[in-house]
Design a protein around this motif. Structure first.
Motif, mmCIF file in Angstrom:
data_model
loop_
_atom_site.group_PDB
_atom_site.id
_atom_site.type_symbol
_atom_site.label_atom_id
_atom_site.label_comp_id
_atom_site.label_asym_id
_atom_site.label_seq_id
_atom_site.Cartn_x
_atom_site.Cartn_y
_atom_site.Cartn_z
ATOM 1 N N VAL A 41 -4.588 35.948 34.883
ATOM 2 C CA VAL A 41 -5.830 36.578 35.341
ATOM 3 C C VAL A 41 -5.875 38.039 34.890
ATOM 4 N N THR A 42 -4.767 38.756 35.084
ATOM 5 C CA THR A 42 -4.753 40.169 34.697
ATOM 6 C C THR A 42 -4.836 40.349 33.180
ATOM 7 N N THR A 43 -4.422 39.360 32.417
ATOM 8 C CA THR A 43 -4.606 39.405 30.968
ATOM 9 C C THR A 43 -6.095 39.351 30.632
ATOM 10 N N ASP A 49 -8.459 46.469 41.112
ATOM 11 C CA ASP A 49 -8.726 47.778 41.702
ATOM 12 C C ASP A 49 -8.119 47.872 43.095
ATOM 13 N N ASN A 50 -7.948 46.721 43.739
ATOM 14 C CA ASN A 50 -7.410 46.711 45.094
ATOM 15 C C ASN A 50 -6.870 45.322 45.400
ATOM 16 N N CYS A 51 -5.745 45.261 46.109
ATOM 17 C CA CYS A 51 -5.192 43.988 46.582
ATOM 18 C C CYS A 51 -4.736 44.150 48.027
ATOM 19 N N LYS A 58 -2.498 36.695 48.697
ATOM 20 C CA LYS A 58 -2.947 37.966 48.147
ATOM 21 C C LYS A 58 -4.434 37.847 47.815
ATOM 22 N N ASN A 59 -5.236 38.801 48.292
ATOM 23 C CA ASN A 59 -6.652 38.895 47.943
ATOM 24 C C ASN A 59 -6.809 40.108 47.041
ATOM 25 N N CYS A 60 -7.353 39.902 45.855
ATOM 26 C CA CYS A 60 -7.505 41.001 44.904
ATOM 27 C C CYS A 60 -8.965 41.160 44.501
ATOM 28 N N PHE A 61 -9.329 42.408 44.208
ATOM 29 C CA PHE A 61 -10.701 42.750 43.890
ATOM 30 C C PHE A 61 -10.761 43.591 42.620
ATOM 31 N N TRP A 62 -11.734 43.284 41.778
ATOM 32 C CA TRP A 62 -12.020 44.036 40.568
ATOM 33 C C TRP A 62 -13.472 44.476 40.632
ATOM 34 N N GLY A 63 -13.765 45.706 40.243
ATOM 35 C CA GLY A 63 -15.136 46.178 40.206
ATOM 36 C C GLY A 63 -15.487 47.041 41.407
ATOM 37 N N ASP A 64 -16.784 47.046 41.755
ATOM 38 C CA ASP A 64 -17.278 47.878 42.846
ATOM 39 C C ASP A 64 -18.244 47.077 43.715
ATOM 40 N N ASN A 65 -18.983 47.751 44.585
ATOM 41 C CA ASN A 65 -19.900 47.058 45.492
ATOM 42 C C ASN A 65 -21.053 46.379 44.766
ATOM 43 N N GLN A 68 -18.627 42.729 41.215
ATOM 44 C CA GLN A 68 -17.260 42.519 41.682
ATOM 45 C C GLN A 68 -16.774 41.096 41.434
ATOM 46 N N ILE A 69 -15.490 40.987 41.169
ATOM 47 C CA ILE A 69 -14.792 39.709 41.142
ATOM 48 C C ILE A 69 -13.732 39.780 42.226
ATOM 49 N N SER A 70 -13.676 38.743 43.044
ATOM 50 C CA SER A 70 -12.702 38.649 44.128
ATOM 51 C C SER A 70 -11.924 37.350 43.948
ATOM 52 N N ILE A 71 -10.603 37.457 44.001
ATOM 53 C CA ILE A 71 -9.767 36.273 43.801
ATOM 54 C C ILE A 71 -8.701 36.212 44.884
ATOM 55 N N LYS A 72 -8.551 35.025 45.463
ATOM 56 C CA LYS A 72 -7.502 34.777 46.445
ATOM 57 C C LYS A 72 -6.376 34.013 45.754
ATOM 58 N N PHE A 73 -5.170 34.524 45.919
ATOM 59 C CA PHE A 73 -3.985 33.916 45.328
ATOM 60 C C PHE A 73 -3.065 33.411 46.437
ATOM 61 N N VAL A 74 -2.423 32.285 46.202
ATOM 62 C CA VAL A 74 -1.341 31.807 47.048
ATOM 63 C C VAL A 74 -0.161 31.585 46.113
ATOM 64 N N ASP A 75 0.947 32.233 46.420
ATOM 65 C CA ASP A 75 2.137 32.170 45.572
ATOM 66 C C ASP A 75 1.796 32.511 44.119
ATOM 67 N N ASP A 76 0.963 33.567 43.945
ATOM 68 C CA ASP A 76 0.536 34.083 42.638
ATOM 69 C C ASP A 76 -0.246 33.083 41.786
ATOM 70 N N LYS A 77 -0.921 32.129 42.430
ATOM 71 C CA LYS A 77 -1.803 31.183 41.743
ATOM 72 C C LYS A 77 -3.203 31.286 42.348
ATOM 73 N N VAL A 78 -4.233 31.237 41.515
ATOM 74 C CA VAL A 78 -5.617 31.308 41.973
ATOM 75 C C VAL A 78 -5.927 30.110 42.869
ATOM 76 N N THR A 79 -6.476 30.396 44.062
ATOM 77 C CA THR A 79 -6.923 29.326 44.948
ATOM 78 C C THR A 79 -8.430 29.367 45.167
ATOM 79 N N LEU A 80 -9.032 30.553 45.050
ATOM 80 C CA LEU A 80 -10.463 30.714 45.250
ATOM 81 C C LEU A 80 -10.923 31.942 44.485
#
Length: 88
Positions: A41-43, A49-51, A58-65, A68-80
């Motif tokens: 994902v980071t590639t 911008d924030n996790c 882990k919930n991570c966010f890219w962008g601003d209000n 934005q892209i928001s991704i939820k990870f479980v054990d460093d794998k995308v779940t949502l």
């Protein structure tokens, strides 16, 4: 006068370069798939911008209000994945 023109030109070019570097796009969002590794994902979209982390979650966010892209990870794998303000 010449210095003012140079300064404006430099500002315009810098602005275009910064806009072009933004990886928070619909195209990149569509490349992200469930079960994809955090490193993949980071590639695609760069470091978040924030996790918010809790144990294996882990919930991570890219962008601003606005965009934005928001991704939820479980054990460093995308779940949502969700997005806001992206245009095709």
């Amino acid at each position: 006068m010449a210095n003012s023109i140079k300064a404006l030109s430099l500002a315009a070019v810098t602005s275009l370069l910064l806009t072009g570097c933004n990886k928070v796009t619909q195209e990149n969002f569509e490349k992200i798939e469930v079960a994809m590794a955090y490193s993949d994902v980071t590639t695609i979209i760069g470091e978040p911008d924030n996790c918010e982390s809790l144990s294996l979650f882990k919930n991570c966010f890219w962008g601003d209000n606005k965009k934005q892209i928001s991704i939820k990870f479980v054990d460093d794998k995308v779940t949502l994945k969700t997005s806001k303000g992206l245009t095709p």
